[in-house]
Design an enzyme around this catalytic site. Structure first.
Site, PDB file in Angstrom:
ATOM      1  N   ASP A  53       0.848  -1.205   0.000  1.00  0.00           N
ATOM      2  CA  ASP A  53       0.000   0.000   0.000  1.00  0.00           C
ATOM      3  C   ASP A  53       0.880   1.251   0.000  1.00  0.00           C
ATOM      4  OD1 ASP A  53       0.881  -0.188   2.585  1.00  0.00           O
ATOM      5  OD2 ASP A  53      -1.078  -0.015   3.531  1.00  0.00           O
ATOM      6  N   SER A  54       2.214   1.057  -0.030  1.00  0.00           N
ATOM      7  CA  SER A  54       3.122   2.182  -0.269  1.00  0.00           C
ATOM      8  C   SER A  54       2.877   2.753  -1.666  1.00  0.00           C
ATOM      9  CB  SER A  54       4.587   1.746  -0.111  1.00  0.00           C
ATOM     10  OG  SER A  54       4.840   0.575  -0.865  1.00  0.00           O
ATOM     11  N   ASP A  60      -1.130  -6.069  -0.198  1.00  0.00           N
ATOM     12  CA  ASP A  60      -1.530  -5.447   1.073  1.00  0.00           C
ATOM     13  C   ASP A  60      -3.034  -5.211   1.108  1.00  0.00           C
ATOM     14  OD1 ASP A  60       0.570  -5.037   2.838  1.00  0.00           O
ATOM     15  OD2 ASP A  60       1.222  -3.177   1.884  1.00  0.00           O
ATOM     16  N   LYS A 109      -1.075  -9.370   2.822  1.00  0.00           N
ATOM     17  CA  LYS A 109      -0.344  -8.880   4.006  1.00  0.00           C
ATOM     18  C   LYS A 109      -1.278  -7.939   4.765  1.00  0.00           C
ATOM     19  CE  LYS A 109       3.288  -5.907   3.803  1.00  0.00           C
ATOM     20  NZ  LYS A 109       2.777  -4.730   4.563  1.00  0.00           N
ATOM     21  N   GLU A 113      -1.495  -5.463   8.464  1.00  0.00           N
ATOM     22  CA  GLU A 113      -0.762  -4.827   9.567  1.00  0.00           C
ATOM     23  C   GLU A 113      -1.484  -5.022  10.898  1.00  0.00           C
ATOM     24  OE1 GLU A 113       0.034  -0.691   8.774  1.00  0.00           O
ATOM     25  OE2 GLU A 113       1.004  -1.127   6.864  1.00  0.00           O
ATOM     26  N   GLU A 165       9.026  -4.127  10.716  1.00  0.00           N
ATOM     27  CA  GLU A 165       9.487  -2.862  10.136  1.00  0.00           C
ATOM     28  C   GLU A 165      10.061  -1.948  11.215  1.00  0.00           C
ATOM     29  OE1 GLU A 165       6.761  -1.002   7.413  1.00  0.00           O
ATOM     30  OE2 GLU A 165       7.969   0.823   7.289  1.00  0.00           O
TER      31      GLU A 165
HETATM   32  O1  KIV Z   1       3.562  -1.114   1.637  1.00  0.00           O
HETATM   33  C1  KIV Z   1       4.750  -1.475   1.691  1.00  0.00           C
HETATM   34  O2  KIV Z   1       5.564  -1.170   0.813  1.00  0.00           O
HETATM   35  C2  KIV Z   1       5.180  -2.247   2.856  1.00  0.00           C
HETATM   36  C3  KIV Z   1       6.646  -2.491   3.014  1.00  0.00           C
HETATM   37  C4  KIV Z   1       7.307  -1.280   3.553  1.00  0.00           C
HETATM   38  C5  KIV Z   1       6.917  -3.693   3.846  1.00  0.00           C
HETATM   39  O3  KIV Z   1       4.375  -2.633   3.649  1.00  0.00           O
END
Ligand code: KIV
Length: 274
Positions: free
Chosen positions: A54-55, A93, A123, A125, A192
């Site tokens: 989600d970056s 994510d 993934k 969080e 992280e």
């Molecule tokens: O969204 C992302 O890029 C991440 C990484 C920093 C692990 O969660």
């Protein structure tokens, strides 16, 4: 390399294979990607895991946090990456606000991503606070990679992107969350921006692979944001980031040359015309 060994290397990476890598001490490489062209290059380079992070909210859209990105946008990025990838394990994510509310919302979001992207896993969080959502998603046969430590979707709670779990109480919570993620059946966990010693301790204790970002060399693998490691982002240079290229400068210079050629009437030339 023998043909048999090469065939073995070229096999699709699975969650099971990551577990085998941990068991034999082989480090796991992981990098983000959000579009077809970059995902193709990264997969063909031999990356083990590609994260549709989600970056994307930051590096693809220009938001200051990961919070605004939507499920539809993550699905679009997931589809683009899946169109390219043949070998790497693809993790998508779940974005902010699509799994924290309740476990029924979480399973709906998870199923949409899996159905509409064809990705291998998700993934998520967080720790104990989202245990019910994690269990519900796992019960549908969807593999989950956990994410602890600095969890960018909670930036408004933390108020800063500095190193997490330096204090004993937060370190203890992280350890117990990591144990919980393994116990409920997550196949891996990202840690992280936490102290290297703590990350190494968690890695040694868990039987599932631990992937670090800003968490030292003691983890089973490492992940970076592709735009950061290729030098495409500007003004972001945390201590953990190693830049492997300076594509930002190369792109600016190539674009400037093109502008000059166009302005001079030098492009296209005769050979480039019909
Ligand atoms: O969204 C992302 O890029 C991440 C990484 C920093 C692990 O969660």
């Amino acid at each position: 390399m023998s043909v048999a060994k090469r065939d073995l290397e070229n096999r699709k990476v699975t969650t099971h294979r990551l577990m085998e890598m941990k068991q034999r001490g082989e480090k796991i490489s992981m990098l983000t990607a959000y579009d077809y062209s970059m995902a193709k290059l990264i997969d063909e380079a031999g990356m083990d895991v590609i994260l549709v992070g989600d970056s994307a909210s930051n590096v693809m859209v220009g938001n200051t946090t990961t919070l605004p990105i939507t499920l539809d946008q993550m699905i679009y990025h997931g589809q683009s990456v899946m169109n390219a990838v043949k070998r790497a394990l693809v993790v998508v994510d779940l974005p902010f606000g699509t799994y924290q509310g309740n476990s029924m919302e979480a399973i709906k979001s998870a199923i949409r991503v899996m159905k509409e992207t064809g990705a291998d896993c998700l993934k998520i969080e967080g720790g104990i606070e989202i245990k019910e959502s994690i269990e519900r998603i796992l019960s549908a046969g969807i593999p989950i990679m956990g994410h602890l430590g600095l969890t960018p979707q909670s930036i408004n709670k933390f108020g800063t992107y500095t190193v997490r779990a330096k204090e004993e109480a937060e370190a203890q919570k992280l350890i117990s969350d990591a144990r919980m993620l393994e116990e409920v059946g997550c196949f891996a966990v990202v840690l992280e921006k936490i102290p290297a010693k703590l990350a190494a301790q968690v890695t040694a204790e868990l039987t599932i692979p631990v992937i670090g970002i800003g968490a030292g060399s003691g983890c089973d693998g490492q992940v970076l944001v592709m735009h950061d490691m290729l030098g495409l982002t500007q003004g972001f240079s945390p201590r953990f980031l190693r830049r492997y290229a300076n594509l930002g400068e190369e792109i600016t210079s190539a674009v400037q040359m093109y502008i000059e050629d166009v302005k001079r009437g030098d492009f296209p030339n005769e050979k480039e015309s019909y």
